[in-house]
Motif scaffolding. Sequence first.
Motif, PDB file in Angstrom:
ATOM      1  N   ILE A  32      50.354  44.230  44.870  1.00 30.61           N
ATOM      2  CA  ILE A  32      50.737  42.829  44.644  1.00 30.61           C
ATOM      3  C   ILE A  32      51.384  42.623  43.275  1.00 30.61           C
ATOM      4  O   ILE A  32      51.732  41.504  42.920  1.00 30.61           O
ATOM      5  N   GLY A  33      51.521  43.712  42.502  1.00 29.45           N
ATOM      6  CA  GLY A  33      52.200  43.638  41.209  1.00 29.45           C
ATOM      7  C   GLY A  33      51.391  42.922  40.142  1.00 29.45           C
ATOM      8  O   GLY A  33      51.965  42.273  39.263  1.00 29.45           O
ATOM      9  N   ASP A  34      50.072  43.048  40.174  1.00 37.58           N
ATOM     10  CA  ASP A  34      49.217  42.365  39.203  1.00 37.58           C
ATOM     11  C   ASP A  34      48.533  43.404  38.321  1.00 37.58           C
ATOM     12  O   ASP A  34      47.720  44.191  38.793  1.00 37.58           O
ATOM     13  N   ASP A  35      48.890  43.402  37.040  1.00 37.48           N
ATOM     14  CA  ASP A  35      48.322  44.393  36.118  1.00 37.48           C
ATOM     15  C   ASP A  35      47.192  43.822  35.253  1.00 37.48           C
ATOM     16  O   ASP A  35      46.923  44.299  34.163  1.00 37.48           O
ATOM     17  N   THR A  49      42.847  37.781  46.200  1.00 35.78           N
ATOM     18  CA  THR A  49      43.371  37.915  47.559  1.00 35.78           C
ATOM     19  C   THR A  49      42.920  39.202  48.246  1.00 35.78           C
ATOM     20  O   THR A  49      43.234  39.417  49.418  1.00 35.78           O
ATOM     21  N   PHE A  50      42.168  40.045  47.554  1.00 35.78           N
ATOM     22  CA  PHE A  50      41.658  41.285  48.145  1.00 35.78           C
ATOM     23  C   PHE A  50      40.799  40.997  49.382  1.00 35.78           C
ATOM     24  O   PHE A  50      40.757  41.800  50.319  1.00 35.78           O
ATOM     25  N   ALA A  51      40.136  39.866  49.403  1.00 30.13           N
ATOM     26  CA  ALA A  51      39.282  39.513  50.543  1.00 30.13           C
ATOM     27  C   ALA A  51      40.082  39.429  51.837  1.00 30.13           C
ATOM     28  O   ALA A  51      39.506  39.469  52.936  1.00 30.13           O
ATOM     29  N   PHE A  52      41.408  39.346  51.737  1.00 33.89           N
ATOM     30  CA  PHE A  52      42.264  39.361  52.918  1.00 33.89           C
ATOM     31  C   PHE A  52      42.044  40.636  53.731  1.00 33.89           C
ATOM     32  O   PHE A  52      42.117  40.621  54.964  1.00 33.89           O
TER      33      PHE A  52
END
Length: 147
Positions: A32-35, A49-52
Motif C-alpha cells: 500500500i506504499g506506507d512506510d 486496512t490490514f483487517a481487509f
Amino acid sequence: MAITSEHAGRTYPATEPYQVSRAKIREFARAIGDDNPSYAGPNPVAPPTFAFVVASNAWEAMFADKELGLALRQVIHGEQRFDYTRALRAGDEVVGRLTIDQVRLRGAAEFITTTVDVRTTKGEPVCTVTAQLIHNREDATSKEVER
C-alpha cells in the motif's frame, strides 16, 4: 435462488485462524506504499486496512452460499469502514465472522452491507470491518459474446 432482504441477519461460521506475522505486515505496508515505522521493527502493528485480509477470507463463506446466488466477478466493492478496539499486532491469531446486515434491491443491483467481527482466537475483540458490496444480478456469463 437469489439474495433478498430476508437474508439480513445471516451469520457465517468463523474463518480458519489467521496468524498475523511481521512478514505479512511488512508485505502489506509495502503493497500500500506506507512506510510508517510502526509497521516495522520487532513489535510491529498492522496498517488499519490490514483487517481487509481477514474480512475477505470471511466473505468466502457468503460467496460459497449457493442460496444467495452471488458471483464475485459481478461485484463492485462500494464502501468500507474499519472500527478498531485495538490494533492488530504481529503474533495475533485472529478469526473473522461475517454477518449480512442489510440487502437492498435496486433494479438488477443488489446492495449488500456486511460486517466482519474480527477477534483473536481467545475471543478478544480487535475490530469490525463494515463493507458495502454492489452485486449485479444480470448474469454476464449467459450472454453470447459476438466474435
